[in-house]
Design a protein around this motif. Structure first.
Motif, short mmCIF file in Angstrom:
data_model
loop_
_atom_site.label_atom_id
_atom_site.label_comp_id
_atom_site.label_asym_id
_atom_site.label_seq_id
_atom_site.Cartn_x
_atom_site.Cartn_y
_atom_site.Cartn_z
N ALA A 157 -2.23 -8.22 3.39
CA ALA A 157 -2.45 -8.14 4.84
C ALA A 157 -1.73 -6.92 5.42
O ALA A 157 -2.27 -6.22 6.30
CB ALA A 157 -1.96 -9.43 5.52
N GLU A 158 -0.53 -6.63 4.93
CA GLU A 158 0.19 -5.43 5.39
C GLU A 158 -0.58 -4.18 5.00
O GLU A 158 -0.70 -3.23 5.77
CB GLU A 158 1.60 -5.37 4.77
N LEU A 159 -1.11 -4.17 3.78
CA LEU A 159 -1.88 -3.01 3.29
C LEU A 159 -3.10 -2.77 4.19
O LEU A 159 -3.36 -1.63 4.60
CB LEU A 159 -2.31 -3.25 1.84
N THR A 160 -3.80 -3.85 4.49
CA THR A 160 -5.03 -3.70 5.29
C THR A 160 -4.71 -3.26 6.71
O THR A 160 -5.48 -2.51 7.32
CB THR A 160 -5.81 -5.04 5.27
N ALA A 161 -3.53 -3.67 7.22
CA ALA A 161 -3.14 -3.23 8.57
C ALA A 161 -2.91 -1.72 8.60
O ALA A 161 -3.25 -1.03 9.56
CB ALA A 161 -1.88 -3.98 9.01
N VAL A 162 -2.34 -1.19 7.49
CA VAL A 162 -2.03 0.26 7.43
C VAL A 162 -3.26 1.06 7.01
O VAL A 162 -3.48 2.17 7.50
CB VAL A 162 -0.87 0.50 6.42
N LEU A 163 -4.06 0.48 6.11
CA LEU A 163 -5.19 1.21 5.51
C LEU A 163 -6.47 0.37 5.65
O LEU A 163 -7.00 -0.14 4.64
CB LEU A 163 -4.91 1.47 4.02
N PRO A 164 -6.99 0.22 6.87
CA PRO A 164 -8.13 -0.69 7.07
C PRO A 164 -9.39 -0.27 6.31
O PRO A 164 -10.25 -1.11 6.03
CB PRO A 164 -8.35 -0.66 8.59
N ALA A 165 -9.51 1.02 5.95
CA ALA A 165 -10.72 1.47 5.26
C ALA A 165 -10.68 1.24 3.75
O ALA A 165 -11.69 1.42 3.07
CB ALA A 165 -10.94 2.96 5.54
N GLY A 189 0.78 -1.24 0.00
CA GLY A 189 0.00 0.00 0.00
C GLY A 189 0.80 1.28 0.00
O GLY A 189 0.29 2.35 0.35
N LYS A 190 2.07 1.20 -0.44
CA LYS A 190 2.91 2.41 -0.43
C LYS A 190 2.30 3.53 -1.28
O LYS A 190 2.22 4.68 -0.85
CB LYS A 190 4.31 2.08 -0.97
N LEU A 191 1.89 3.19 -2.51
CA LEU A 191 1.26 4.22 -3.36
C LEU A 191 -0.20 4.43 -2.94
O LEU A 191 -0.68 5.57 -2.93
CB LEU A 191 1.34 3.81 -4.83
N THR A 192 -0.88 3.34 -2.57
CA THR A 192 -2.28 3.45 -2.14
C THR A 192 -2.44 4.52 -1.07
O THR A 192 -3.37 5.35 -1.11
CB THR A 192 -2.76 2.09 -1.56
N GLN A 193 -1.52 4.51 -0.11
CA GLN A 193 -1.58 5.46 1.01
C GLN A 193 -1.52 6.90 0.51
O GLN A 193 -2.26 7.76 0.99
CB GLN A 193 -0.39 5.17 1.93
N ARG A 194 -0.64 7.17 -0.47
CA ARG A 194 -0.53 8.54 -0.99
C ARG A 194 -1.80 8.92 -1.76
O ARG A 194 -2.27 10.06 -1.70
CB ARG A 194 0.68 8.70 -1.92
N LEU A 195 -2.36 7.96 -2.52
CA LEU A 195 -3.59 8.24 -3.29
C LEU A 195 -4.73 8.60 -2.33
O LEU A 195 -5.49 9.55 -2.57
CB LEU A 195 -3.98 7.00 -4.12
N VAL A 196 -4.85 7.84 -1.24
CA VAL A 196 -5.91 8.11 -0.25
C VAL A 196 -5.68 9.48 0.39
O VAL A 196 -6.61 10.29 0.52
CB VAL A 196 -5.95 6.99 0.82
#
Ligand code: SAM
Length: 246
Positions: A75-83, A51-58
């Protein structure tokens, strides 16, 4: 490199998801804004990884759906970005409905996909006039310690994973290219962990991997720009390509 070897490399991230999340770089906001139209609403982040790029997009305000084949990376992505909705899938088969997103991003992953099949799938899920962007972070080899770190990490590596024109085909306009320069603060101790997150090292026999990681420790202990420093800045270029659905 055979297709099987490439597939094994592409799947290797499943074994090192936590290391990836801890050390791999994010993406600078100017590169992300260049890659996604301001008037887009729904963005598909393909090969989203941890979710490295996902986080910036959000953070920049888009509604994002993440697609990623590795359970451990998701699983790492969901831990950082649960929504964020994170779905299993690939660039070749996303599982999304036709014409369901305004933009697609794929960061540090176009070299793992089958371009004709991925292009056709992206064209299917984009709304009319939608945009796709492929992004890569590239370490700046003009810095001496970066060149030495890279030589150790890619020694014996036969796979070219660097950026390239994504060859999207006739469904898309000719890709535009842009480069963004930036630096990622990193603890020198994490230069070893960053090396361990590379697919080439993940798949090496443990004794060969440890020997290369020991060379990284040696570099950190002896290079004049690294020795005795807790933090450094890793110089990166983010290389971006974007194209519109015709
Ligand atoms: C280097 S990581 C990039 C992750 C994230 N986009 C980032 O920038 O940090 C590459 C990702 O591509 C995924 N991947 C490999 N083959 C893929 C494919 N055919 N379709 C979609 N994702 C794939 C891997 O599981 C891995 O999470």
């Amino acid at each position: 490199m055979s297709t099987d070897d490439r597939d094994e490399r592409a799947a290797s991230f499943d074994r090192a998801a936590a290391v990836y999340q801890a050390t791999r770089p994010s993406y600078p906001d100017d590169a992300v804004r260049w890659s996604v139209p301001a008037d887009a609403r729904d963005v598909l982040d393909l090969a989203a990884g941890t979710g490295k790029l996902t986080q910036r997009l959000v953070a920049l305000g888009w509604h994002v759906v993440a697609v990623e084949p590795s359970d451990a990376m998701r699983a790492e992505l969901t831990a950082v970005l649960p929504a964020v909705e994170a779905r299993p899938g690939t660039a070749e088969r996303t599982g999304l409905p036709d014409a369901s997103v305004d933009a697609v991003t794929i960061a540090q992953a176009w070299h793992w996909v089958d371009p004709p099949r991925a292009s056709a799938e992206i064209a299917r899920v984009l709304r009319p006039g939608g945009q796709v962007a492929a992004l890569w972070n590239v370490r700046d080899q003009e810095t001496d310690w970066v060149a030495r770190w890279t030589e150790i990490v890619h020694r014996g590596d036969s796979l070219e994973t660097s950026y390239r024109d994504p060859q999207l085909g006739d469904a898309f306009t000719a890709p535009e290219h842009a480069t963004f320069h930036w630096g990622q603060p990193l603890r020198t101790a994490d230069l070893r962990t960053l090396a361990a997150s590379r697919s080439h090292l993940i798949l090496l026999p443990p004794d060969e991997r440890d020997a290369l990681l020991d060379e990284i420790d040696e570099l950190v202990a002896t290079h004049p720009d690294l020795r005795g420093r807790e933090w450094i800045e890793v110089p990166y270029r983010t290389e971006c390509y974007r194209a519109r659905l015709r």
